[in-house]
Motif scaffolding. Structure first.
Motif, PDB file in Angstrom:
ATOM      1  N   SER A 286       0.900  -1.184   0.091  1.00 31.18           N
ATOM      2  CA  SER A 286      -0.072   0.035  -0.031  1.00 31.18           C
ATOM      3  C   SER A 286       0.621   1.136   0.016  1.00 31.18           C
ATOM      4  O   SER A 286       2.061   1.125   0.296  1.00 31.18           O
ATOM      5  N   GLU A 287       0.326   2.355  -0.288  1.00 32.71           N
ATOM      6  CA  GLU A 287       1.049   3.588  -0.538  1.00 32.71           C
ATOM      7  C   GLU A 287       0.123   4.729  -0.056  1.00 32.71           C
ATOM      8  O   GLU A 287      -0.944   4.875  -0.549  1.00 32.71           O
ATOM      9  N   ARG A 288       0.690   5.671   0.714  1.00 40.41           N
ATOM     10  CA  ARG A 288       0.157   6.864   1.002  1.00 40.41           C
ATOM     11  C   ARG A 288       0.897   8.081   0.796  1.00 40.41           C
ATOM     12  O   ARG A 288       1.797   8.193   1.716  1.00 40.41           O
ATOM     13  N   PRO A 289       1.193   8.561  -0.443  1.00 39.92           N
ATOM     14  CA  PRO A 289       1.972   9.589  -0.682  1.00 39.92           C
ATOM     15  C   PRO A 289       1.932  10.810   0.405  1.00 39.92           C
ATOM     16  O   PRO A 289       0.991  11.240   0.784  1.00 39.92           O
ATOM     17  N   ARG A 290       3.383  11.275   0.485  1.00 36.98           N
ATOM     18  CA  ARG A 290       3.570  12.446   1.398  1.00 36.98           C
ATOM     19  C   ARG A 290       3.018  12.066   3.122  1.00 36.98           C
ATOM     20  O   ARG A 290       2.825  12.895   3.661  1.00 36.98           O
ATOM     21  N   LYS A 291       2.905  10.821   3.319  1.00 34.94           N
ATOM     22  CA  LYS A 291       2.375  10.261   4.704  1.00 34.94           C
ATOM     23  C   LYS A 291       3.668   9.517   5.358  1.00 34.94           C
ATOM     24  O   LYS A 291       4.460   8.780   4.461  1.00 34.94           O
ATOM     25  N   TRP A 292       3.552   9.449   6.670  1.00 28.48           N
ATOM     26  CA  TRP A 292       4.670   8.636   7.261  1.00 28.48           C
ATOM     27  C   TRP A 292       4.112   7.526   7.795  1.00 28.48           C
ATOM     28  O   TRP A 292       2.857   7.598   8.643  1.00 28.48           O
ATOM     29  N   ILE A 293       4.341   6.251   7.321  1.00 30.33           N
ATOM     30  CA  ILE A 293       3.824   4.802   8.008  1.00 30.33           C
ATOM     31  C   ILE A 293       4.735   4.703   9.223  1.00 30.33           C
ATOM     32  O   ILE A 293       5.658   4.001   8.898  1.00 30.33           O
ATOM     33  N   ASP A 294       4.378   5.037  10.370  1.00 30.06           N
ATOM     34  CA  ASP A 294       5.155   4.753  11.562  1.00 30.06           C
ATOM     35  C   ASP A 294       4.842   3.670  12.384  1.00 30.06           C
ATOM     36  O   ASP A 294       5.117   3.287  13.673  1.00 30.06           O
ATOM     37  N   LEU A 295       3.562   3.054  11.990  1.00 29.27           N
ATOM     38  CA  LEU A 295       3.039   1.722  12.659  1.00 29.27           C
ATOM     39  C   LEU A 295       2.642   0.683  11.872  1.00 29.27           C
ATOM     40  O   LEU A 295       1.790   1.253  10.773  1.00 29.27           O
ATOM     41  N   VAL A 296       2.979  -0.471  12.066  1.00 24.27           N
ATOM     42  CA  VAL A 296       2.290  -1.462  11.297  1.00 24.27           C
ATOM     43  C   VAL A 296       1.951  -2.660  12.259  1.00 24.27           C
ATOM     44  O   VAL A 296       2.793  -2.926  13.240  1.00 24.27           O
ATOM     45  N   ALA A 297       1.192  -3.681  11.826  1.00 29.07           N
ATOM     46  CA  ALA A 297       0.898  -4.761  12.479  1.00 29.07           C
ATOM     47  C   ALA A 297       0.355  -5.940  11.533  1.00 29.07           C
ATOM     48  O   ALA A 297      -0.459  -5.498  10.732  1.00 29.07           O
TER      49      ALA A 297
END
Length: 324
Positions: A83-94
């Motif tokens: 997945s991709e969210r341009p201009r966002k920081w993905i700082d949590l995954v589970a």
């Protein structure tokens, strides 16, 4: 005596562990390094790697980065963008059951299902932590003033577990009976899901940044003090009314990482000065696993057999310690 094999990595080790029997090191610079005979380097992110979690079946590592990507990295070095969210920081995954992956940016948590469809779960304040329940597709979202529990595949209202303060990392007990969060203040907070009973675990001199459940979930080991604080979760009231164990106490260094053994009631404890020791719950017997190094231990993880330990530090010291 334990033997140590160093890994050639650099930078902050966000997560160290094993995919089946292959050691890996997820690095803050965006790479994941695998030790599969030779080193295999996978460029997971164009910028920084901020978070990582293992698939439950051990097939891959899922990472989030400041490039807005959620990536799946396999031991052969292959990388797939989930997945991709341009201009966002993905700082949590589970990672959850049935191929589900949760990730968060700002006030929104997302769940990507195995068929590629995504669901959004909006919150009034920023998401602090994510965790899937051990059974059923249920997601815990830590937030300001508590935790929200969502059933991913239903439209019903979520369950709210409230307690004042900012809640960060969240974890379910292995039996699914308890939810526990780390807090902005130097404390843990927990809830018994059967009736919502609160549990306060306080007295830490520093923030708790590492937690690990013991085999069968009888204990929860935590960092944040000059010893590993290990809370008992057996009995009807969990840790309430019971004194925690204190393993590996030192006067000169705080505990920064903990990892319980997958088969025995022992845990490894990593410290601010880079030392790692093995501690037994029953009598606090200790075995030195690694002498002090240059930086705090940032990640610890056992292999599935409990015979090897992967470790990493904040400045790129890393390796695998074998007990045999």
């Amino acid at each position: 005596m334990p033997t140590l094999a160093a890994a050639d990595v650099s930078g902050f080790v966000v997560r160290a562990g094993f995919l089946h029997d292959t050691p890996y090191f997820a690095l803050g610079g965006g790479e994941v390094v695998f030790l599969a005979g030779t080193q295999i380097r996978a460029a997971a992110h164009r910028g920084g790697l901020l978070a990582a979690d293992e698939r439950p079946d051990g097939s891959a590592l899922v990472t989030g980065g400041d490039d807005g990507r959620v990536a799946e990295v396999r031991p052969d070095g292959s990388v797939a963008v989930l997945s991709e969210r341009p201009r966002k920081w993905i700082d949590l995954v589970a990672c959850g059951p049935s191929g589900a992956v949760a990730f968060a940016s700002g006030r929104t948590a997302f769940v990507r299902l195995s068929d590629g469809k995504e669901k959004e779960f909006a919150h009034a304040r920023a998401v602090g932590g994510l965790a899937f329940a051990p059974k059923g597709l249920r997601l815990a979202v830590a937030r300001y003033e508590g935790v929200t529990l969502w059933w991913v595949n239903t439209q019903g209202a979520p369950q709210q577990l409230d307690w004042p303060g900012a809640h960060h990392a969240v974890t379910f007990s292995p039996d699914g009976k308890y939810v526990v969060t780390t807090m902005q203040e130097t404390a843990l907070h927990g809830w018994r899901l059967s009736d919502g009973q609160d549990m306060r675990m306080t007295g830490y001199p520093a923030k708790v940044k590492s937690v690990s459940w013991s085999v069968k979930g009888k204990y929860l080991a935590t960092s944040g003090a000059n010893a590993a604080i290990v809370w008992p979760f057996f009995g009807k009231t969990g840790p309430m009314g019971q004194a925690p164990l204190q393993l590996g106490a030192r006067s000169d260094s705080l505990v920064t990482a903990v990892a319980c053994h997958p088969k025995e009631d022992v845990a490894v404890v990593g410290y601010q000065d880079g030392m790692i020791i093995l501690c037994r719950f029953s009598d606090n017997a200790e075995v030195l696993m690694r002498r002090p190094g240059k930086a705090p231990v940032s990640s610890l993880a056992w292999d599935r057999h409990g015979l090897r330990l992967a470790f990493g530090t904040e400045d790129g010291e890393a390796g695998v310690i074998a007990l045999e």
